[in-house]
Design an enzyme around this catalytic site. Sequence first.
Site, PDB file in Angstrom:
ATOM      1  N   HIS A  85       0.814  -1.215   0.000  1.00 32.66           N
ATOM      2  CA  HIS A  85       0.000   0.000   0.000  1.00 32.66           C
ATOM      3  C   HIS A  85       0.854   1.273   0.000  1.00 32.66           C
ATOM      4  O   HIS A  85       0.357   2.354  -0.310  1.00 32.66           O
ATOM      5  CB  HIS A  85      -0.991   0.004   1.173  1.00 32.66           C
ATOM      6  CG  HIS A  85      -0.403   0.350   2.494  1.00 32.66           C
ATOM      7  ND1 HIS A  85      -0.045  -0.588   3.435  1.00 32.66           N
ATOM      8  CD2 HIS A  85      -0.107   1.553   3.063  1.00 32.66           C
ATOM      9  CE1 HIS A  85       0.434   0.014   4.510  1.00 32.66           C
ATOM     10  NE2 HIS A  85       0.406   1.322   4.311  1.00 32.66           N
ATOM     11  N   ASP A 115       0.031  -7.450   1.528  1.00 34.74           N
ATOM     12  CA  ASP A 115       0.539  -6.089   1.710  1.00 34.74           C
ATOM     13  C   ASP A 115       2.068  -6.053   1.721  1.00 34.74           C
ATOM     14  O   ASP A 115       2.677  -5.314   2.496  1.00 34.74           O
ATOM     15  CB  ASP A 115      -0.012  -5.451   2.981  1.00 34.74           C
ATOM     16  CG  ASP A 115       0.080  -3.920   2.948  1.00 34.74           C
ATOM     17  OD1 ASP A 115       0.272  -3.364   1.842  1.00 34.74           O
ATOM     18  OD2 ASP A 115      -0.005  -3.292   4.010  1.00 34.74           O
ATOM     19  N   SER A 191       4.726   2.178   8.132  1.00 36.21           N
ATOM     20  CA  SER A 191       4.338   1.093   7.238  1.00 36.21           C
ATOM     21  C   SER A 191       5.507   0.658   6.365  1.00 36.21           C
ATOM     22  O   SER A 191       6.144   1.477   5.699  1.00 36.21           O
ATOM     23  CB  SER A 191       3.180   1.531   6.343  1.00 36.21           C
ATOM     24  OG  SER A 191       2.028   1.765   7.101  1.00 36.21           O
TER      25      SER A 191
END
Length: 345
Positions: A85, A115, A191
Amino acid sequence: MGARPEFAVPQYLLDDSAPTRPSGETGVPVVDDGAALDNYSQAVSSVVERVGPAVCLVEVRNKQHGGHGSGFAIAPDGLVITNSHVVHHAEQIVAHFPDGRKFIARLIGEDPTSDVALLRIDAGEVPFVPLGQSSALRVGQIAIAIGNPLGFQATVTAGVVSALGRALPSSHGRMIDDVIQTDAALNPGNSGGPLLNSRGEVIGVNTAIIPGAQGICFAVAVDLVRVVIGDLIRFGRMRRAYIGVAGADIRLPRRALSKLNLVEDRAVHLIGVETNSPAARAGLREGDVLLTLGNKATSGVATLMRLLDGETIGVSCEMSILRGSQIMTVGITPTELTAGDSSRR
């Protein structure tokens, strides 16, 4: 009023060097925890010194807007792991390392289902971090996160592994299986950064937080990440068979192993079965324990993912499951997981 009685002040209240109450005094012993705290600090600092140089800020640029996340090198020739993402639809990706170097990164491939994305930078040689094993993790052990929250590069947080075997919706709506829950603080920008054990090995890829919650953060387990990056290197994508279940790792008790004559003590506990999926058509139910697929032991979610590779698409096979106290065998035909169908995984 009478005169106040005088009491002798115990020496242990006056002497900072006394670690416990003297013999004969009542009350809870006062234990000197300085050594324990110092050992914890040394463990975290040692990991940061070794791994910090391998963690980069991943800057993403496109026509509409820019953004950033984190990543980390896993090989000296410039293989970098981050989240799907973070780099999805990016027109340009730049990796900034703590030593001041920055490199244009090329997307080798991404897997929105887990992901995970894999980048390549032409760096000649960069610091890198070794991948550990998530199958051996225990709840309560140290977890250290390094990343770039809100653009603050090389930020370190530490906590513990709070839970194992979680399932979490990805940004594309599919469930990410084999997720680690931790209370190591994460924020936007973390992230794609590594979650590490006290030996400085990657145990997960930080991927998500729950807005408004405190101390509830998630990372994709590294055993699953290994499977994904293997396919990304070979094919540029994860070609995955689909049966339509969400699961979590489970360890079977010894008594069950003996009673059922089982050898493998790890299996997959089904926590969800999708409607009209191959699993639903085969009669699988939430709560079943998946033992084998095609005569191969399913000793965890990562193993099941590995077995559901491109070679199993459209091939009928048998599954062995534990339902209650009974072992059953059912037939199933996996289909291909299509990139455009967000309801499948």
